[in-house]
Scaffold this motif. Structure first.
Motif, short mmCIF file in Angstrom:
data_model
loop_
_atom_site.label_atom_id
_atom_site.label_comp_id
_atom_site.label_asym_id
_atom_site.label_seq_id
_atom_site.Cartn_x
_atom_site.Cartn_y
_atom_site.Cartn_z
N LEU A 1 0.82 -1.21 0.00
CA LEU A 1 0.00 0.00 0.00
C LEU A 1 0.85 1.26 0.00
N TYR A 2 2.10 1.13 0.45
CA TYR A 2 2.96 2.30 0.60
C TYR A 2 4.14 2.28 -0.38
N ASP A 3 4.06 1.42 -1.37
CA ASP A 3 5.08 1.37 -2.41
C ASP A 3 4.48 1.93 -3.69
N PRO A 4 4.92 3.12 -4.11
CA PRO A 4 4.33 3.72 -5.31
C PRO A 4 4.56 2.90 -6.58
N GLU A 5 5.52 1.95 -6.51
CA GLU A 5 5.78 1.10 -7.67
C GLU A 5 5.11 -0.26 -7.58
N ALA A 6 4.24 -0.44 -6.61
CA ALA A 6 3.65 -1.77 -6.38
C ALA A 6 3.00 -2.33 -7.64
N GLY A 7 2.35 -1.48 -8.41
CA GLY A 7 1.66 -1.95 -9.60
C GLY A 7 2.44 -1.80 -10.89
N ASP A 8 3.68 -1.32 -10.79
CA ASP A 8 4.52 -1.15 -11.97
C ASP A 8 5.14 -2.50 -12.32
N MET A 9 4.79 -3.04 -13.48
CA MET A 9 5.23 -4.39 -13.84
C MET A 9 6.47 -4.40 -14.73
N SER A 10 7.16 -3.26 -14.85
CA SER A 10 8.40 -3.26 -15.63
C SER A 10 9.47 -4.05 -14.90
N LYS A 11 10.43 -4.60 -15.65
CA LYS A 11 11.49 -5.41 -15.06
C LYS A 11 12.29 -4.57 -14.05
N PHE B 1 6.17 -22.41 -5.33
CA PHE B 1 5.12 -22.72 -6.30
C PHE B 1 3.92 -21.80 -6.08
N ALA B 2 3.56 -21.56 -4.82
CA ALA B 2 2.44 -20.67 -4.52
C ALA B 2 2.71 -19.27 -5.07
N ALA B 3 3.96 -18.80 -4.89
CA ALA B 3 4.32 -17.47 -5.40
C ALA B 3 4.19 -17.42 -6.92
N ARG B 4 4.68 -18.46 -7.59
CA ARG B 4 4.64 -18.48 -9.05
C ARG B 4 3.21 -18.59 -9.57
N VAL B 5 2.37 -19.37 -8.92
CA VAL B 5 0.97 -19.48 -9.33
C VAL B 5 0.30 -18.10 -9.23
N THR B 6 0.58 -17.39 -8.14
CA THR B 6 -0.05 -16.08 -7.93
C THR B 6 0.38 -15.08 -8.99
N SER C 1 -0.48 -10.85 -11.26
CA SER C 1 -0.60 -10.11 -10.01
C SER C 1 0.78 -9.58 -9.64
N ASP C 2 0.83 -8.67 -8.65
CA ASP C 2 2.08 -7.99 -8.32
C ASP C 2 2.97 -8.82 -7.41
N MET C 3 4.22 -8.38 -7.26
CA MET C 3 5.21 -9.12 -6.49
C MET C 3 4.82 -9.24 -5.02
N TYR C 4 4.21 -8.21 -4.45
CA TYR C 4 3.79 -8.29 -3.04
C TYR C 4 2.74 -9.38 -2.86
N SER C 5 1.84 -9.52 -3.81
CA SER C 5 0.84 -10.59 -3.73
C SER C 5 1.51 -11.96 -3.80
N GLY C 6 2.52 -12.09 -4.66
CA GLY C 6 3.23 -13.35 -4.77
C GLY C 6 3.95 -13.73 -3.49
N VAL C 7 4.63 -12.77 -2.87
CA VAL C 7 5.35 -13.05 -1.63
C VAL C 7 4.38 -13.30 -0.48
N THR C 8 3.26 -12.59 -0.47
CA THR C 8 2.25 -12.84 0.56
C THR C 8 1.70 -14.27 0.44
N SER C 9 1.44 -14.71 -0.78
CA SER C 9 1.00 -16.10 -0.99
C SER C 9 2.05 -17.09 -0.50
N ALA C 10 3.31 -16.79 -0.79
CA ALA C 10 4.39 -17.68 -0.38
C ALA C 10 4.47 -17.77 1.14
N ILE C 11 4.33 -16.64 1.82
CA ILE C 11 4.37 -16.65 3.29
C ILE C 11 3.23 -17.50 3.84
#
Length: 370
Positions: A102-112, A189-194, A199-209
């Motif tokens: 929520l506090y990362d202005p780049e959270a939705g930026d999908m550039s490499k 695997f959960a992170a990669r599925v997400t 979806s964004d990287m934070y969602s992937g790491v949250t799934s992994a946790i």
């Protein structure tokens, strides 16, 4: 279609990050034994993300970037102060990491480029979140990173406010190296599925946790320490373990689905367990662990996995048992983010099928006839 329970033996994707072949674990083709003996965790992070070991200039830049990115947004700290004092530590970490987006202005930026920067922020902020959670529940204020060149040193400092001992830094750093990645494990695997849904990287790491939280994955070292505490001391090991074996009960920390001849990571933490016990003047946890290994391996042929000796290592470092799995997450974040970056680079939605085992040829029954 025929289902394979637990997807055991199923090759679900290709990856160049880590491999387990004939019982040998490698990161980017380098044997884990070489990395455990020679590499720092920061070198391993660079290796996992960028596919090669860093030059000194590249390592210095990564260390600088990690230190510059370690500050937790104040609203997230304020939120953590509202968590129940008895909150599950992995639930707290999962919630905090989700909030960081929520506090990362780049959270939705999908550039490499943006995703690499997010990987740096996540790797830097996870240790700060775990240390802050620990201090808040102890009634203390979080402590900022001191800018040490290693995540291990900064984490130990952020937990206690004291200068960490060199052997303690080495032990935690080695544990972070050993846990950094492990091919297509459940949380990865959960992170990669997400993120395969874009979806964004934070969602992937949250799934992994969320996946790592389970006792069949990341929680095993907590269960090992609970067992050691239940045994009580070296003289009680024989009766306790023999009773478990006679009743065909599982001994935590032994065996692994992908290692039939022993986990190659365990020996490194066995050595650190002894050294840390000697540093603290109490080698009872180490002695108990050695005796348990002798009994279980001798009678069942099972060998210890990485979780078994990490339990006594972390306890000797003064780390509470319920923070063992969050520390696992600190390390594995490097692998999760490496896999997320790899998934984005060659993405395809992960959507397997299921073998249907329910009823067939059923029909709707009107309410009055049910």
């Amino acid at each position: 279609m025929t289902a394979t329970k637990g997807l055991e033996g199923i090759v679900a994707t290709t990856s160049s990050i880590s491999s387990i072949i004939d019982g040998i674990l490698t990161y980017r083709g380098i044997d884990i034994d070489e990395l455990a003996e020679n590499a720092t965790f920061e070198e391993v992070v660079f290796l996992l993300w960028f596919g090669k070991l860093p030059t000194q200039v590249e390592l210095d830049k990564l260390q600088s970037d990690l230190n510059a990115s370690s500050t937790i947004p104040q609203p997230v700290i304020d939120q953590m102060k509202t968590y129940p004092k008895d909150a599950n530590s992995m639930s707290a970490l999962r919630t905090a990491v989700s909030s960081l987006a929520l506090y990362d202005p780049e959270a939705g930026d999908m550039s490499k480029e943006a995703n690499v920067r997010k990987a740096i922020r996540l790797q830097a902020q996870l240790p700060a979140v775990v240390a802050a959670f620990y201090r808040i529940r102890e009634g203390k204020e979080p402590i900022a990173s001191k800018g040490y060149p290693s995540i291990a040193a900064n984490f130990l400092y952020m937990m206690t406010g004291n200068e960490p001992d060199a052997i303690a830094i080495e032990a935690l750093d080695k544990a972070l190296v050993l846990h950094a990645d492990h091919e297509l494990n459940a949380s990865t695997f959960a992170a990669r599925v997400t993120v395969a849904t874009l979806s964004d990287m934070y969602s992937g790491v949250t799934s992994a946790i969320g996946a790592l939280k389970g006792p069949l994955h990341g929680g095993a070292n907590e269960a090992v320490m609970a067992m050691l505490e239940e045994i009580g001391g070296p003289t009680q090991v024989d009766s306790y373990i023999n009773n478990k074996l006679n009743n065909k009960e599982k001994i935590m920390g032994f065996g692994h689905r992908v290692y039939k001849n022993g986990d190659p990571r365990a020996k490194h933490l066995q050595k650190m367990s002894k050294q840390l016990g000697q540093l603290t003047g109490d080698i009872s946890w180490y002695e108990m662990s050695i005796h348990i290994e002798e009994l279980v391996t001798g009678q069942k042929g099972l060998k210890p996995n990485v979780d078994f000796y990490s339990a006594s290592c972390y306890t000797s470092l003064g780390i509470p048992r319920d923070l063992f799995t969050p520390i696992f997450a600190i390390s594995r974040a490097s692998g999760w983010t490496a896999h997320i970056l790899e998934q984005y680079d060659n993405n395809r939605l992960i959507r397997p099928r299921a073998e249907y085992t329910g009823l067939s040829n059923q029909h709707y029954i009107p309410m009055e006839d049910r």
